[in-house]
Write a protein that holds these residues in place. Structure first.
Motif, short mmCIF file in Angstrom:
data_model
loop_
_atom_site.label_atom_id
_atom_site.label_comp_id
_atom_site.label_asym_id
_atom_site.label_seq_id
_atom_site.Cartn_x
_atom_site.Cartn_y
_atom_site.Cartn_z
N GLY A 221 0.93 -1.60 -0.56
CA GLY A 221 -0.19 0.00 -0.36
C GLY A 221 1.27 1.44 -0.06
N THR A 222 0.01 1.85 -0.72
CA THR A 222 0.69 3.55 -0.22
C THR A 222 1.21 4.18 0.94
OG1 THR A 222 -0.53 4.93 -1.49
CG2 THR A 222 0.82 3.94 -2.76
N THR A 223 0.41 3.57 1.85
CA THR A 223 0.73 4.42 2.81
C THR A 223 1.54 3.25 3.91
OG1 THR A 223 -1.76 3.01 3.45
CG2 THR A 223 -1.43 5.33 3.21
N ASP A 224 1.81 2.41 3.13
CA ASP A 224 2.53 1.21 4.38
C ASP A 224 4.12 1.85 4.28
OD1 ASP A 224 0.40 -0.14 4.20
OD2 ASP A 224 1.48 -1.63 3.11
N SER A 225 4.80 1.38 5.01
CA SER A 225 6.50 1.22 5.56
C SER A 225 7.01 0.05 5.45
CB SER A 225 6.18 2.67 7.01
OG SER A 225 8.16 3.04 7.31
N VAL A 226 8.17 -0.21 5.03
CA VAL A 226 8.93 -1.37 5.11
C VAL A 226 10.36 -0.78 5.09
CG1 VAL A 226 9.24 -3.42 3.50
CG2 VAL A 226 6.69 -1.45 2.99
N GLU A 227 10.68 -1.93 6.50
CA GLU A 227 12.30 -1.53 6.48
C GLU A 227 12.94 -2.66 5.96
OE1 GLU A 227 12.64 -2.14 11.13
OE2 GLU A 227 10.80 -0.23 11.21
N LEU A 228 13.49 -2.81 5.33
CA LEU A 228 14.58 -3.72 4.43
C LEU A 228 16.01 -3.81 5.35
CD1 LEU A 228 13.87 -2.78 0.91
CD2 LEU A 228 12.72 -4.28 2.31
N GLN A 229 16.36 -4.54 5.33
CA GLN A 229 18.57 -4.38 5.07
C GLN A 229 19.17 -5.87 4.14
OE1 GLN A 229 19.38 -5.70 8.52
NE2 GLN A 229 19.09 -8.30 8.52
N TYR A 230 19.88 -5.16 3.86
CA TYR A 230 21.35 -5.67 2.58
C TYR A 230 22.35 -6.10 2.72
CZ TYR A 230 18.04 -3.68 -0.77
OH TYR A 230 16.23 -3.05 -2.03
N LYS A 231 22.50 -7.15 2.94
CA LYS A 231 23.80 -7.41 3.45
C LYS A 231 25.01 -7.85 2.34
CE LYS A 231 21.64 -10.80 6.69
NZ LYS A 231 22.24 -12.12 6.82
#
Length: 129
Positions: free
Chosen positions: A41-51
């Motif tokens: 959703g355009t109101t979501d907040s997503v946390e990611l990580q790259y190793k």
């Protein structure tokens, strides 16, 4: 204007590396350099990580991390990474409410690798509902 600023930053950074007569590079392996989130959703907040794994024989130095969009906030846990050690780049993605369809965002980091700039991507389908 922001694009011009980013272009100028990378140009100056590239020239700085180019002026160094004796540059030593290391090699890296990025685990999952392209993350596909599917529909969000355009109101979501997503946390990611790259190793980022330093597979070279000298220390890896990450100088900076930037993105193509102000909808991405990034930080990294280490500036210097020993050989065979891992660093993480943390990303928080907050899609724009105007996003629609398939979206690709790019995160760039500069390091002492043969290619000074390394790209990471996140792909998602913006759901405006």
């Amino acid at each position: 204007m922001k694009s011009l600023t980013i272009l100028l930053y990378f140009t100056l950074l590239f020239l700085g590396y180019g002026c160094n007569k004796k540059t030593t590079f290391t090699k890296i392996k990025v685990e999952n350099p392209k993350i596909n989130l599917g529909k969000i959703g355009t109101t979501d907040s997503v946390e990611l990580q790259y190793k980022i794994v330093n597979v070279g024989s000298i220390d890896l130095k990450i100088d900076s991390v930037i993105s193509t969009c102000d909808c991405i906030i990034s930080k990294w846990d280490k500036n210097y990474i020993n050989p065979n050690d891992t660093a993480k780049i943390f990303v928080v993605l907050k899609p724009k409410t105007t996003d629609s369809g398939i979206i690709t965002k790019t995160i760039m980091f500069s390091a002492n690798t043969k290619e000074t700039f390394n790209a990471l991507n996140v792909v998602y389908v913006a759901n405006n509902e």
